[in-house]
Design a protein around this motif. Structure first.
Motif, PDB file in Angstrom:
ATOM      1  N   LEU A  52     -14.919 -27.626 -22.914  1.00 49.94           N
ATOM      2  CA  LEU A  52     -13.515 -27.895 -22.590  1.00 49.94           C
ATOM      3  C   LEU A  52     -13.038 -26.833 -21.614  1.00 49.94           C
ATOM      4  O   LEU A  52     -13.035 -25.639 -21.927  1.00 49.94           O
ATOM      5  N   THR A  53     -12.630 -27.262 -20.414  1.00 52.62           N
ATOM      6  CA  THR A  53     -12.231 -26.333 -19.366  1.00 52.62           C
ATOM      7  C   THR A  53     -10.915 -26.795 -18.747  1.00 52.62           C
ATOM      8  O   THR A  53     -10.355 -27.830 -19.120  1.00 52.62           O
ATOM      9  N   LEU A  54     -10.450 -26.031 -17.764  1.00 50.77           N
ATOM     10  CA  LEU A  54      -9.249 -26.436 -17.025  1.00 50.77           C
ATOM     11  C   LEU A  54      -9.455 -27.764 -16.317  1.00 50.77           C
ATOM     12  O   LEU A  54      -8.493 -28.473 -16.023  1.00 50.77           O
ATOM     13  N   ARG A  55     -10.708 -28.108 -16.036  1.00 55.36           N
ATOM     14  CA  ARG A  55     -11.023 -29.380 -15.379  1.00 55.36           C
ATOM     15  C   ARG A  55     -11.252 -30.495 -16.390  1.00 55.36           C
ATOM     16  O   ARG A  55     -11.682 -31.582 -16.023  1.00 55.36           O
ATOM     17  N   GLY A  56     -10.962 -30.210 -17.669  1.00 55.83           N
ATOM     18  CA  GLY A  56     -11.168 -31.199 -18.715  1.00 55.83           C
ATOM     19  C   GLY A  56     -12.487 -30.963 -19.423  1.00 55.83           C
ATOM     20  O   GLY A  56     -13.019 -29.845 -19.449  1.00 55.83           O
ATOM     21  N   VAL A  57     -13.047 -32.022 -20.001  1.00 59.51           N
ATOM     22  CA  VAL A  57     -14.332 -31.930 -20.695  1.00 59.51           C
ATOM     23  C   VAL A  57     -15.434 -32.128 -19.654  1.00 59.51           C
ATOM     24  O   VAL A  57     -15.514 -33.186 -19.022  1.00 59.51           O
ATOM     25  N   VAL A  58     -16.270 -31.104 -19.481  1.00 65.24           N
ATOM     26  CA  VAL A  58     -17.296 -31.144 -18.433  1.00 65.24           C
ATOM     27  C   VAL A  58     -18.676 -30.894 -19.031  1.00 65.24           C
ATOM     28  O   VAL A  58     -18.812 -30.317 -20.112  1.00 65.24           O
ATOM     29  N   ASN A  59     -19.698 -31.330 -18.305  1.00 64.45           N
ATOM     30  CA  ASN A  59     -21.084 -31.080 -18.712  1.00 64.45           C
ATOM     31  C   ASN A  59     -21.457 -29.627 -18.456  1.00 64.45           C
ATOM     32  O   ASN A  59     -21.039 -29.031 -17.450  1.00 64.45           O
ATOM     33  N   ARG A  60     -22.240 -29.055 -19.371  1.00 63.56           N
ATOM     34  CA  ARG A  60     -22.766 -27.701 -19.190  1.00 63.56           C
ATOM     35  C   ARG A  60     -24.290 -27.749 -19.243  1.00 63.56           C
ATOM     36  O   ARG A  60     -24.865 -28.577 -19.946  1.00 63.56           O
ATOM     37  N   LEU A  84     -11.042 -37.611 -27.523  1.00 61.26           N
ATOM     38  CA  LEU A  84     -10.184 -36.495 -27.155  1.00 61.26           C
ATOM     39  C   LEU A  84     -10.735 -35.227 -27.790  1.00 61.26           C
ATOM     40  O   LEU A  84     -11.080 -35.216 -28.975  1.00 61.26           O
ATOM     41  N   VAL A  85     -10.813 -34.155 -27.017  1.00 61.77           N
ATOM     42  CA  VAL A  85     -11.247 -32.859 -27.536  1.00 61.77           C
ATOM     43  C   VAL A  85     -10.049 -31.919 -27.484  1.00 61.77           C
ATOM     44  O   VAL A  85      -9.411 -31.769 -26.436  1.00 61.77           O
ATOM     45  N   MET A  86      -9.734 -31.311 -28.630  1.00 58.28           N
ATOM     46  CA  MET A  86      -8.571 -30.426 -28.719  1.00 58.28           C
ATOM     47  C   MET A  86      -8.999 -29.043 -29.196  1.00 58.28           C
ATOM     48  O   MET A  86      -9.808 -28.911 -30.121  1.00 58.28           O
ATOM     49  N   CYS A  87      -8.447 -28.024 -28.571  1.00 57.91           N
ATOM     50  CA  CYS A  87      -8.585 -26.651 -29.057  1.00 57.91           C
ATOM     51  C   CYS A  87      -7.265 -26.305 -29.728  1.00 57.91           C
ATOM     52  O   CYS A  87      -6.246 -26.122 -29.053  1.00 57.91           O
ATOM     53  N   LEU A  88      -7.268 -26.222 -31.047  1.00 55.18           N
ATOM     54  CA  LEU A  88      -6.039 -26.019 -31.807  1.00 55.18           C
ATOM     55  C   LEU A  88      -5.907 -24.591 -32.332  1.00 55.18           C
ATOM     56  O   LEU A  88      -5.185 -24.340 -33.297  1.00 55.18           O
ATOM     57  N   PHE A  89      -6.567 -23.641 -31.671  1.00 56.39           N
ATOM     58  CA  PHE A  89      -6.445 -22.225 -32.036  1.00 56.39           C
ATOM     59  C   PHE A  89      -6.326 -21.390 -30.759  1.00 56.39           C
ATOM     60  O   PHE A  89      -6.666 -21.860 -29.671  1.00 56.39           O
ATOM     61  N   ASP A  90      -5.800 -20.173 -30.906  1.00 59.36           N
ATOM     62  CA  ASP A  90      -5.567 -19.313 -29.730  1.00 59.36           C
ATOM     63  C   ASP A  90      -4.848 -20.100 -28.641  1.00 59.36           C
ATOM     64  O   ASP A  90      -5.174 -20.003 -27.449  1.00 59.36           O
ATOM     65  N   MET A  91      -3.844 -20.866 -29.044  1.00 63.03           N
ATOM     66  CA  MET A  91      -3.295 -21.867 -28.130  1.00 63.03           C
ATOM     67  C   MET A  91      -2.512 -21.277 -26.965  1.00 63.03           C
ATOM     68  O   MET A  91      -2.478 -21.866 -25.886  1.00 63.03           O
ATOM     69  N   GLU A  93      -3.318 -18.475 -25.486  1.00 64.41           N
ATOM     70  CA  GLU A  93      -4.301 -17.848 -24.595  1.00 64.41           C
ATOM     71  C   GLU A  93      -5.230 -18.862 -23.943  1.00 64.41           C
ATOM     72  O   GLU A  93      -5.857 -18.567 -22.919  1.00 64.41           O
ATOM     73  N   THR A  94      -5.364 -20.047 -24.542  1.00 68.84           N
ATOM     74  CA  THR A  94      -6.292 -21.049 -24.027  1.00 68.84           C
ATOM     75  C   THR A  94      -5.663 -21.789 -22.846  1.00 68.84           C
ATOM     76  O   THR A  94      -4.606 -22.408 -22.990  1.00 68.84           O
ATOM     77  N   PRO A  95      -6.280 -21.713 -21.648  1.00 69.25           N
ATOM     78  CA  PRO A  95      -5.676 -22.334 -20.459  1.00 69.25           C
ATOM     79  C   PRO A  95      -5.481 -23.843 -20.595  1.00 69.25           C
ATOM     80  O   PRO A  95      -4.525 -24.399 -20.095  1.00 69.25           O
ATOM     81  N   ARG A  96      -6.410 -24.534 -21.253  1.00 70.36           N
ATOM     82  CA  ARG A  96      -6.294 -25.977 -21.412  1.00 70.36           C
ATOM     83  C   ARG A  96      -6.749 -26.331 -22.821  1.00 70.36           C
ATOM     84  O   ARG A  96      -7.872 -26.049 -23.205  1.00 70.36           O
ATOM     85  N   THR A  97      -5.860 -26.928 -23.595  1.00 71.47           N
ATOM     86  CA  THR A  97      -6.161 -27.187 -25.005  1.00 71.47           C
ATOM     87  C   THR A  97      -6.535 -28.634 -25.278  1.00 71.47           C
ATOM     88  O   THR A  97      -6.824 -28.988 -26.421  1.00 71.47           O
ATOM     89  N   VAL A  98      -6.560 -29.480 -24.253  1.00 66.71           N
ATOM     90  CA  VAL A  98      -6.897 -30.885 -24.470  1.00 66.71           C
ATOM     91  C   VAL A  98      -7.726 -31.414 -23.312  1.00 66.71           C
ATOM     92  O   VAL A  98      -7.529 -31.031 -22.157  1.00 66.71           O
ATOM     93  N   GLY A  99      -8.664 -32.281 -23.634  1.00 66.97           N
ATOM     94  CA  GLY A  99      -9.466 -32.915 -22.604  1.00 66.97           C
ATOM     95  C   GLY A  99      -9.977 -34.253 -23.091  1.00 66.97           C
ATOM     96  O   GLY A  99     -10.068 -34.504 -24.298  1.00 66.97           O
TER      97      GLY A  99
END
Length: 423
Positions: A52-60, A84-91, A93-99
């Motif tokens: 999960l990045t600023l560009r959304g959900v990307v391949n690594r 939908l992928v959500m980061c629901l912690f450190d919200m 500080e997290t640049p993008r919390t949804v993708g």
């Protein structure tokens, strides 16, 4: 930014949502989507890693060596297309919390994965929560030091739900318009990269070939440097500067002052190419700095980063006079033009030599014993002055163009955020 208003509105019953079009509903997230959690298990080696990045959900790429990964991804969770992928912690500080995922893969179990119900469009939900994320609108629901929104709490939060066809229309409109903005942002970023390349080329040419296109050239004697003007000399750094040293070595932290009015105490992290961020640097008292006379700063000295970004150099401004330094290389001013030598230090002429001798896996660094023997092409003082003046003007022009491109990106990103919020 605004769009034509609907004919009729109603109170959503949710304070932070306000009024909604009369045919929309304010429903709990759990009505719109559900949490899914399935570990990838032994299939992880055949499953695409996602992030999960600023560009959304990307391949690594697991094999790239970029980042730290576990030895086994078995406890990662499966993500399907349109989840939908959500980061629901450190919200905060997290640049993008949804993708929104565009492909099947696996992602860390630290995130929450949700799957929309048939009458809810995933792209619409993603855009809505990107709007919420843009102003950290979930702050009222944070708990704990890590600013976490508990999953049951998140599922009980209400969001606006228009009819499915309208959801798709909104998402389609935003896809189209944000793609246009993203393309413009990409153009500006390409321009910035070209300006950086141009900047480096202008500096490198001036400090290795001079300003006279008709000057006679001679071999420099250094294979990777090539020819230099006939009247220039190749000199080692120790034969250019009268004194080269490191900053304070023994317990430099013991000299740090809490008085913001004391003198600048410069560390490597305060130095960027051509700039010393002295207003935000540590401080040292005048008396303590005087005790370390060998490394006491003088206007027009040059400081070079030793650890982290080795080789980055900047000229000491008058505001740092009398201050001191640590964890850097100090190149004392001499009969040369300091701005000219700083330009030389920041080009591949010296950076290549830094790369040859640097060491360290986690943090690159170099030893002063190697640095004093770095080669540099040296012109006469009057020509150094002309080169420095020429580069100050040209680099200033290129920097201004980069500032304008950065400003354009900021405005485009603000427009993107406003567009999503308004829709």
């Amino acid at each position: 930014m605004s769009f034509p208003r609907y004919e009729e509105y109603k109170d959503s019953g949710v304070e932070w949502l306000g009024e909604l079009p009369s045919h929309w509903e304010a429903l709990p997230n759990k009505v719109a989507f559900r949490q899914v959690k399935a570990e990838v298990g032994d299939a992880w080696s055949d499953t695409q890693l996602l992030s999960l990045t600023l560009r959304g959900v990307v391949n690594r790429d697991i094999d790239s060596g970029d980042g730290k990964y576990p030895a086994d991804f078995g406890n990662y969770q499966i993500v399907e297309p349109q989840d939908l992928v959500m980061c629901l912690f450190d919200m905060d500080e997290t640049p993008r919390t949804v993708g929104l995922s565009g492909s099947r893969g696996m992602i860390t179990s630290a995130y929450d994965v949700f799957r929309c119900n048939p009458d809810v469009d995933p792209a619409y939900v993603c855009y809505f929560y990107r709007h919420v994320d843009s102003h950290k609108g979930l702050r009222p629901f944070y708990t704990g030091l890590r600013k976490t929104v508990r999953t049951p709490t998140f599922l009980s939060i209400k969001m606006p739900i228009p009819p499915l066809g309208e959801q798709k229309s909104i998402a389609s409109f935003l896809n189209r318009e944000t793609s246009k903005i993203d393309a413009l942002v990409a153009e500006q970023r390409r321009l910035i990269e070209l300006l950086k390349e141009k900047r480096q080329a202008v500096i490198s040419h001036a400090v290795t070939k001079g300003l006279d296109p008709n000057v006679r050239m001679k071999p420099s004697g250094i294979e990777w440097l090539g020819d230099v003007p006939e009247n220039w000399q190749m000199k080692r750094l120790k034969h250019i500067s009268p004194f080269i040293s490191v900053g304070i070595v023994v317990n430099p932290s013991s000299y740090i002052s809490e008085n913001p009015d004391d003198l600048p105490f410069i560390y490597g992290g305060d130095i960027r190419e051509g700039i010393i961020d002295w207003p935000n640097s540590r401080r040292i008292s005048a008396s303590d700095s005087a005790l370390q006379e060998k490394t006491r700063l003088q206007t027009d000295d040059i400081l070079v980063v030793r650890v982290g970004a080795p080789g980055v150099a900047a000229v000491v401004p008058k505001a740092c006079e009398g201050g001191n330094c640590a964890s850097v290389m100090l190149v004392r001013k001499g009969s040369f033009n300091s701005q000219w030598l700083c330009y030389v230090m920041n080009t591949p002429v010296v950076r290549f030599q830094v790369e040859v001798v640097e060491y360290g896996a986690a943090q690159k660094q170099f030893n002063i014993a190697h640095a004093v023997d770095f080669w540099a092409p040296v012109s006469g003082r009057s020509e150094q002055d002309r080169i420095a003046s020429h580069l100050d003007k040209r680099i200033g022009e290129l920097n201004q163009l980069q500032i304008e491109a950065d400003r354009a990106i900021t405005l485009l990103q603000e427009r993107r955020t406003a567009l999503i919020s308004a829709a």
